[in-house]
Each structure stands twice: as C-alpha cells, then as structure tokens.
Design a protein around this motif. Structure first.
Motif, mmCIF file in Angstrom:
data_model
loop_
_atom_site.group_PDB
_atom_site.id
_atom_site.type_symbol
_atom_site.label_atom_id
_atom_site.label_comp_id
_atom_site.label_asym_id
_atom_site.label_seq_id
_atom_site.Cartn_x
_atom_site.Cartn_y
_atom_site.Cartn_z
ATOM 1 N N LEU A 15 0.876 -1.037 0.019
ATOM 2 C CA LEU A 15 -0.065 -0.171 -0.074
ATOM 3 C C LEU A 15 0.894 1.082 -0.069
ATOM 4 O O LEU A 15 1.838 1.523 0.931
ATOM 5 N N VAL A 16 0.778 2.089 -1.161
ATOM 6 C CA VAL A 16 1.544 3.233 -1.239
ATOM 7 C C VAL A 16 0.613 4.327 -1.662
ATOM 8 O O VAL A 16 -0.187 4.582 -2.528
ATOM 9 N N GLY A 17 0.262 5.250 -0.432
ATOM 10 C CA GLY A 17 -0.619 6.250 -0.559
ATOM 11 C C GLY A 17 -1.986 5.587 -0.719
ATOM 12 O O GLY A 17 -2.657 4.692 0.124
ATOM 13 N N ALA A 24 7.985 -0.055 -16.458
ATOM 14 C CA ALA A 24 9.237 0.871 -15.790
ATOM 15 C C ALA A 24 10.363 0.503 -16.679
ATOM 16 O O ALA A 24 10.705 -0.294 -17.360
ATOM 17 N N ILE A 25 11.118 1.598 -16.539
ATOM 18 C CA ILE A 25 12.605 1.478 -17.280
ATOM 19 C C ILE A 25 13.566 0.970 -16.211
ATOM 20 O O ILE A 25 13.109 0.718 -15.081
ATOM 21 N N GLU A 70 6.304 7.094 0.460
ATOM 22 C CA GLU A 70 5.359 7.285 -0.568
ATOM 23 C C GLU A 70 5.932 7.256 -1.924
ATOM 24 O O GLU A 70 5.177 7.996 -2.728
ATOM 25 N N ARG A 71 6.815 6.874 -2.148
ATOM 26 C CA ARG A 71 7.496 7.150 -3.288
ATOM 27 C C ARG A 71 8.302 5.978 -3.812
ATOM 28 O O ARG A 71 8.549 5.662 -5.175
ATOM 29 N N TYR A 72 9.028 5.296 -2.933
ATOM 30 C CA TYR A 72 9.864 4.290 -3.333
ATOM 31 C C TYR A 72 9.262 2.741 -3.001
ATOM 32 O O TYR A 72 8.867 2.788 -1.805
ATOM 33 N N GLN A 130 7.877 7.595 -8.961
ATOM 34 C CA GLN A 130 7.519 8.870 -9.680
ATOM 35 C C GLN A 130 8.040 8.763 -11.187
ATOM 36 O O GLN A 130 7.605 9.163 -12.141
ATOM 37 N N SER A 131 9.205 8.387 -11.149
ATOM 38 C CA SER A 131 9.911 8.033 -12.511
ATOM 39 C C SER A 131 9.889 6.953 -13.089
ATOM 40 O O SER A 131 10.120 6.782 -14.307
ATOM 41 N N MET A 132 9.191 6.216 -12.455
ATOM 42 C CA MET A 132 8.917 4.404 -12.864
ATOM 43 C C MET A 132 10.491 3.798 -13.434
ATOM 44 O O MET A 132 10.354 3.363 -14.542
ATOM 45 N N GLU A 133 11.295 3.944 -12.422
ATOM 46 C CA GLU A 133 12.707 3.674 -12.779
ATOM 47 C C GLU A 133 12.965 2.426 -11.762
ATOM 48 O O GLU A 133 13.168 2.710 -10.627
#
Length: 678
Positions: free
Chosen positions: A306-308, A342-343, A360-362, A384-387
């Motif tokens: 669960l992220v956010g 994701a890259i 809430e980002r990683y 955020q960057s989907m990397e």
C-alpha cells in the motif's frame, strides 16, 4: 513453499530415487508388498505403475489372466500410463508421495525428525514450491529440517505478563505472550493485518488444505476469537458485490478504509485474473471488489504494498507455476487497474519475496526465490520516474531467503523468517531504508516459528512503544504460535518524510586536498535528492558560499512552494474530475439498468406477441384445412345433385313410356304400331 517439500529442488531422477527408497522400492522386497505396507491399495497401485513406467518404460507385458485380479489390476494401472515419459512418471511419483507424506524427505535426512508429524497429510500443489540453492557439485541442496519444535525461546529475566503490548520488558528478543481463547488452526502462507489493537488473520495453508476462516487476536488481552462473517452486503454500494469466499493461501491482507482487502492468492479453482475480496469491519460481511481496467493474471506468493491510495502488486507465481516479475497498480480511489511499464532492469521472476513502501515514493523488493534458487538482492523502484535500480547494500547483508515476512516502522524495515533450502533463517534483520544499511536485530536457536517460512509479521504500538508480532509458519510442522519482539532501534523520521534519495552504487562523499569540503543538501526534497558539494578555501569564502546557498535556497523554497500550490491545484482539479467521472459512471450505470429493465419488458412483450402470432398461424392452418375439406364436399355435393337430376329425368321418361303404352292399348292401336311411332 514448505520445507518438507524442499526435495523438489533436486533433479527429478534424484528426487525420484530418494522417494522410491523411502517407499521401500529398493529391491529388498517386491514393489507391491513394499507399497502396500505404507499406502492404501489405490495409492499403492498408482505408485507401482509410475515406478514401473519410470524404471522400465511403457507396459509391453501381456495382460494377466482373469483369475489373477491382483496382477490384472497392476497391469491395468501400468498399461494405462501409455507412452508417458520416464521423467514425467518420476515427477508424478514424487508428487503423489508428497501428497501422502509431506514430511517424507526430512524423515530420510534428519534422524531427529519429529515422529508426531502426520503421515496422511494431503498437500495442494498449487502452493509455492520452495526454491533451492546449488552446492559445489551443481546439484541443488535439499532442506534437512526436522519438525523439532521449541514452544518458547529462552529469555533472560524477560517475563511477559498479560498487560498488553507494553508488558514486553526486553528489547530485541523474541518472546511468547500468555495466549487465551480458542487457538486458530495452525497454518502458513496466510494473510495478516493490524487494525488498532487487533491482529486479523485470514486463510492460509493447513496440512495442504486451504483455509477461509478469519481470526482476530486482541493485542491488549492476548485473546483469540473467530470472526463470524455475515452473508449479506450493502447493495447500495455499487463497487461491491456479494460473493462466497473461497479458501486461499499465498494472498495478501491489506487494511484500507475500515476494510480488509484480500488480494490474489492460490485457490482450488483459480480465476483467470486477480480477485480482490473485501471484508467490512463494521458490517462483518465479505464481498468482491468491482474493479475497472484489465486485472492481472491470478497468482500467489506475490507482494502487495500500500503506497498512498494505491496497491502495488509485483511478481508471484500463477496457477501454472510460472514465476512472474510484472508490475501492476490498483488505484483504490478509482478502483482501476493499470499495467505499469518501468525502465531499468527489474528483479528476476520470483515469489515469496518481501516488499515495502518508503516515503510514499519508493518500492523496495528483497529476496524471494525461483524454482532453482533463493535471492538476497535488493531492488528499488522510483514510483515517480518509474525506474528500477539495484543500489549497493551496506552493513551485514542478509543471506538468501524466500518465504520471509517484513514490516516497516518509520524508516526501518524489519524482516523475519524465511528459508534458504537448507534450513530456516534464524536471524531477524532490519534495513534502514534511507541509508540502505542492514543490521541483525536478534537470532534464535532451534527450529521455532520465527525461523520458518510463510509466517506473518505485523507492527503495532502502545504507549509510544513499537512491537513486532509474528504468527504461524511452517518448518516441518505447521504453527499457530504468537511471538513478540520489541525493537530497541528507534526510527529517526516518519516514513512519509524523506530528506534525501536512496543511495546508489556510486554513493559516497569524495575528499579534497585543497581545502575542507562541506556537503550541503539542497533545501527541499523536490530536486531528486541531489547533493551539492561546496568547496570552501577559508572561513570568509565559506560564509559567502553559505550565504549564497541560503539565498538560492530561499528562492528554491519559494519556487517549490509555488510548484506545490500548483500541484495541489491540479490534484484538486483531478480529484474533482475523478469525482465527476465516478458520478457520470454511476449515472450511466443507473441509465443502463433502466434501459436493461425496459429491454427485458420489451423482450417479454415480444415473446408474448410471438406466442400469440404462433397461435394465430395454427388457427389459420386449421381453417385452411377445413376450407379444403369444404371444397371437396362441395364437389361431391354437385356430383350427387347431377346424379340425382339424371335419375329423376330417367324416372320421368320411364313413366311417360309406360303411360303411352296403356292408352294405346285402350284405343285399339297394335303394339307394333306403337313401337313404330316411337
């Protein structure tokens, strides 16, 4: 991912011959007598046929005579396998043996194995098979875990009294609380979630059978109780639909908005895509969550984080035992699935891993296993960057493992249990998610539940003290015990705040010979966590540089605030649009329901008219038949009338002839004369 099935990591021939030796098929006795002494008649026949197919090949022997029913049954079982490959026969032999005696391998490798382990356990093969680790010979090693079981860990003056979470006096030691109430059935691969001061346990695997019960442990009184779910749901909520809850294992249990979400998992009859079951903690009802978009393929052993307001699903193993490393997101506000691309290099396909969200980002992924090995790699996904990235780990890096459990407290990620295909993992470790530094919290002795696979781990707090609660697991024996640990390591910041980025493999602060290098972090976390190094030659230049940094920092802060306001405005607008879309969807569904009702009504009327039309057609056909009959009667009547008229005419002519003859006789005319006159 049970340890008793660790032999599955061997090659099929090795596993088969080990299983055959355990079954008594070592040449010292006839195959049938050896099997009959250990198994039922039906199972013995099947194992005999598979053994013959694996060691000899397809059945080419002539069929025995009818007077020998035993030999005829053996021949029929063997002949029924046809041209099955020997490797497939070996695999099925081991599979059936594991269904009958799940702990057979540990009994052959550990003389201290617990003899109380049931021999008639049936194992469901949709559950995850434990990955193995290869030894120096290139042959995967096998687990030699006995079912020796310690009821309590030794503690030094660490008594636990029944005063709830705050009663745990010792730090960094696993202890057992005084449990009361009806104990739940022992299990592993279950789901666990904490709601206030209660730990909920749902489903799991017990002796190879999937469970569907919901149990709750009061963390104040340490009392177990079973939650009796009701059958009805709130039909006014269009996002939910009533549905029977199937027993499952390898799923994930998430607390969200006063509800428990059971996501994915292995079931007896798996669906094509992931199902999300919802338990309402107020109404005590189960239902199925109605989602939009393309749901991922069904699976078990995945991670759900669960992220956010989103659920991030990664990896797992599908119903065909195919390992996965795909990434999917379920937005809990719009209930929409999204297949994420994701890259970077993602983690290899795996199941039984652990995952955690940070700031809430990683998304962090650690460990897990494939069909051949276990992992101790750490992967990080920037949402955020989907990397994807694979940063360098610091400190005491944990050994490879799978089937472990993890839970976060602030920036600290605690991980317990799991197995590495040779033994259960005895160390409980913690990762600081900001520095990516590992350390060992504690280590246990013996084969206890916190050193087993498929256990659950949750975190709760009382009076400002954090506590870890572990439940269940499997290490040659299924467990239903509860263990507690109060960590001494305190979190330095909440998990929702981050002051810098996660370090990568090139992280570190370089030195300089020309002066003192001060590393000053840019104000604000919105600049990708970059670190600016400022060279300082003397105190004056240092002050000037710092002054410039402060000025730029203030400017940057103002810019960030402005960007934040704009982002909040956009977010508010997006939420408004989302709300409007939800309302539009609800209105469209309502209109659709009304149109559906009208369509059903029109269909009913049409069916009635069709029935009436059919009746009329039948009546018309009957009338046509009658009309044809009347035409025939009319023709017959006309014919009869003609015949009657002809008959009457003939009768009149006859009367006239008779009358003329009599009067001629009276007048004296000779008969010949009369004839000539005619």
């Amino acid at each position: 991912m049970a340890m008793a099935r660790a032999s599955s990591s061997l090659s099929y021939p090795d596993r088969f011959y080990a299983a055959a030796a355990y079954a008594g098929l070592d040449g010292s006795a006839s195959p049938t007598s050896s099997l009959s002494s250990k198994f039922s008649n039906d199972v013995a026949l099947i194992l005999y046929a598979l053994y013959q197919q694996a060691t000899i090949g397809p059945c080419n022997a002539p069929k025995p005579r009818a007077w020998n029913p035993v030999e005829q049954s053996k021949w029929t079982s063997w002949n029924g396998l046809g041209k099955m490959a020997s490797t497939e026969a070996m695999r099925l032999f081991v599979k059936i043996l594991e269904e009958e005696v799940p702990g057979w391998y540990s009994r052959t490798t550990d003389s201290n194995a617990d003899p109380s382990v049931d021999a008639d356990v049936q194992v469901n093969h949709n559950s995850i098979t434990q990955p193995g680790a290869e030894n120096g010979n290139g042959i995967p090693e096998t687990k030699a875990i006995s079912s020796e079981y310690e009821n309590q860990l030794e503690t030094q003056d660490k008594d636990v009294v029944s005063e709830g979470l705050g009663s745990v006096g010792a730090y960094d030691e696993w202890v057992t609380p005084p449990i009361s109430g009806p104990l739940p059935r022992s299990r592993y691969e279950h789901g666990a979630a904490v709601v206030q001061d209660k730990m909920y346990i749902f489903g799991g695997n017990h002796n190879g059978r999937y469970l569907s019960d919901l149990q709750v442990l009061d963390l104040r009184s340490w009392t177990w109780s079973k939650v009796e779910a009701k059958s009805s749901v709130d039909l006014s909520d269009s996002s939910l639909s009533p549905a029977p809850i199937s027993p499952c294992a390898g799923h994930s249990l998430i607390h969200w908005d006063n509800k428990l979400l059971s996501v994915a998992g292995h079931t007896k009859d798996p669906a094509e895509s992931i199902q999300v079951k919802v338990f309402d903690l107020q109404t005590l009802t189960w239902s199925t969550l109605k989602t939009y978009g393309k749901a991922p393929v069904s699976r078990g052993g995945q991670s759900v984080t669960l992220v956010g307001a989103t659920l991030v699903i990664f990896g797992g193993e599908d119903a065909k035992r195919t390992l996965l490393n795909d990434l999917h997101i379920l937005d809990l506000e719009t209930m929409t699935w999204d297949d994420m691309e994701a890259i970077g290099i993602p983690p290899s396909p795996r199941s039984g891993h652990a995952a955690a969200g940070h700031a809430e980002r990683y998304l962090l992924i650690f460990g897990g296993g494939s069909h051949a090995t276990c992992f101790n790699d750490l992967h990080v996904l920037d949402l955020q960057s989907m990397e994807w990235s694979r940063p360098k780990q610091q400190g005491q890096i944990p050994a490879p493992r799978a089937g472990h459990a993890g839970v976060t407290i602030g920036e600290n990620w605690f991980i317990a249990g799991g197995g590495n295909n040779t033994s259960g993992i005895s160390e409980t470790v913690v990762l600081n998610m900001s520095t990516l530094t590992w350390s060992v919290v504690t280590s246990v002795q013996g084969r206890v539940p916190v050193a087993s696979e498929g256990l659950s781990l949750i975190a709760s707090s009382s009076n400002g003290e954090d506590i870890l609660v572990a439940f269940g697991g499997y290490n040659g024996r299924y467990s239903n015990e509860v263990h507690l640990l109060k960590p001494s390591l305190k979190s330095t910041m909440p998990s929702k705040v981050i002051e810098g980025s996660l370090p990568d493999s090139n992280s570190g602060v370089p030195s300089s010979s020309n002066g003192v290098k001060d590393v000053i972090s840019e104000l604000g976390a919105g600049q990708e966590g970059k670190i600016r190094e400022i060279s300082v030659d003397n105190d004056a230049s240092t002050k000037a540089t710092i002054s410039k940094v402060e000025e730029s920092g203030e400017s940057l802060l103002l810019t960030l605030k402005k960007e934040k306001e704009e982002t909040e405005t956009l977010l508010s607008k997006e939420k408004s649009e989302t709300t409007q879309l939800k309302q539009d969807v609800a209105d469209a569904e309502a209109r659709n329901a009304e149109l559906h009702k009208e369509l059903q009504s029109v269909r009913g009327q049409l069916a009635s008219e069709q029935s009436r039309c059919f009746k009329l057609e039948v009546e018309v056909a009957e009338l046509r038949s009658k009309l044809q009959t009347m035409d025939s009667l009319q023709k017959e009547l006309e014919l009869l009338q003609k015949q009657k008229a002809a008959s009457e005419q003939a009768s009149m002519n006859a009367k006239q002839r008779q009358s003329s003859g009599v009067w001629g006789w009276i007048a004296g005319t000779p008969p010949n004369q009369q004839t000539d006159d005619y």
